[in-house]
Design a protein around this motif. Structure first.
Motif, PDB file in Angstrom:
ATOM      1  N   GLU A 167      -4.999  -3.669   4.635  1.00  0.00           N
ATOM      2  CA  GLU A 167      -5.879  -2.510   4.247  1.00  0.00           C
ATOM      3  C   GLU A 167      -5.177  -1.345   5.443  1.00  0.00           C
ATOM      4  O   GLU A 167      -5.041  -1.789   6.376  1.00  0.00           O
ATOM      5  CB  GLU A 167      -7.104  -2.926   4.458  1.00  0.00           C
ATOM      6  N   PRO A 168      -5.299  -0.162   4.747  1.00  0.00           N
ATOM      7  CA  PRO A 168      -4.666   0.897   5.847  1.00  0.00           C
ATOM      8  C   PRO A 168      -5.847   1.202   6.678  1.00  0.00           C
ATOM      9  O   PRO A 168      -7.043   1.461   6.231  1.00  0.00           O
ATOM     10  CB  PRO A 168      -4.472   1.994   4.837  1.00  0.00           C
TER      11      PRO A 168
ATOM     12  N   ASP B 202      -6.913  -7.836   0.293  1.00  0.00           N
ATOM     13  CA  ASP B 202      -6.914  -6.785   1.125  1.00  0.00           C
ATOM     14  C   ASP B 202      -6.184  -7.031   2.520  1.00  0.00           C
ATOM     15  O   ASP B 202      -6.607  -6.318   3.478  1.00  0.00           O
ATOM     16  CB  ASP B 202      -8.297  -6.433   1.279  1.00  0.00           C
TER      17      ASP B 202
ATOM     18  N   GLU C 108       0.335   3.856   1.269  1.00  0.00           N
ATOM     19  CA  GLU C 108       0.243   4.428   2.984  1.00  0.00           C
ATOM     20  C   GLU C 108       1.473   4.119   3.651  1.00  0.00           C
ATOM     21  O   GLU C 108       1.695   4.580   4.427  1.00  0.00           O
ATOM     22  CB  GLU C 108      -1.229   4.020   3.429  1.00  0.00           C
TER      23      GLU C 108
ATOM     24  N   PRO D 168       0.768  -1.122   0.129  1.00  0.00           N
ATOM     25  CA  PRO D 168      -0.077  -0.078  -0.016  1.00  0.00           C
ATOM     26  C   PRO D 168       0.824   1.108  -0.073  1.00  0.00           C
ATOM     27  O   PRO D 168       1.884   1.165   0.496  1.00  0.00           O
ATOM     28  CB  PRO D 168      -0.817   0.155   1.324  1.00  0.00           C
TER      29      PRO D 168
END
Length: 216
Positions: A72-73, A69, A35, A33
């Motif tokens: 996932e953030p 996922d 992030e 991700p």
């Protein structure tokens, strides 16, 4: 087990010798991700990989990281009670679930790479943050390897795919969604894992080495 052979940063061979062949999740750059901005965490995941196993002896499960996922953030300010109830601004601090034990979570901080213990039962009154759990992903991975090394044959790590963990709680949702929380104030931290302590989830009387000890 020889404590002198315990690495500060493990390589894939050291981990797989203890956790099993194919036990590491090693994503490519595109799978990580955006992030996750901590360079050390990204490098470790890309070059060594993170254990994706279930350690039955202590009930820790990390297999969800292989899911689409799995990383996932989450809005760290939201789940830790640092966001005011009427604050609808976009999230700026992120974290990821990297391990679960029943309803308890170990979270990877996206910016500094630290691992934190999160209790979803306390999210709505600013008591979800339970303190630092490990310095970083390499330290946590070493701990998992040491736990597996001392496991009985019937408690060896298992690696088949597991469904992602249930949502962190009923309403502490992924980054970008909004829930009402209260600001954390006076929260007492209880360190779980650091370079010097292996965590409260080890069975009594099963030390994993001099480098690690449990700190109350």
């Amino acid at each position: 087990m020889n404590n002198d052979d315990t690495p500060l940063i493990p390589d894939a061979a050291w981990l797989e010798q203890r956790l099993g062949e194919g036990s590491l999740w090693r994503p490519d750059e595109a799978a990580l991700p955006a992030e996750l901005t901590h360079a050390g965490s990204r490098e470790f995941l890309l070059t060594v990989g993170f254990p994706a196993v279930r350690l039955g002896i202590v009930g820790i499960d990390t297999r969800h990281v292989r899911a689409e996922d799995g990383m996932e953030p989450f809005d760290a300010d939201e789940i830790y009670g640092e966001r005011c109830p009427d604050d609808d601004s976009p999230p700026t601090n992120f974290c990821f679930t990297v391990a679960t034990r029943y309803d308890q979570h170990l979270m990877l901080d996206a910016a500094d790479g630290g691992i934190t213990h999160y209790d979803p039962n306390g999210w709505d009154h600013g008591a979800g943050w339970k303190g630092p759990a490990a310095d970083d992903l390499p330290t946590l991975s070493v701990l998992f390897g040491l736990i597996a090394e001392r496991a009985k044959p019937w408690d060896r790590p298992t690696t088949p795919y597991a469904r992602p963990p249930s949502r962190i709680c009923a309403s502490a949702c992924p980054a970008g969604s909004r829930t009402r929380t209260t600001r954390r104030s006076g929260t007492k931290s209880s360190s779980l894992w650091t370079e010097a302590d292996p965590g409260s989830w080890l069975p009594a009387g099963r030390p994993v080495g001099d480098r690690f000890r449990w700190v109350e």
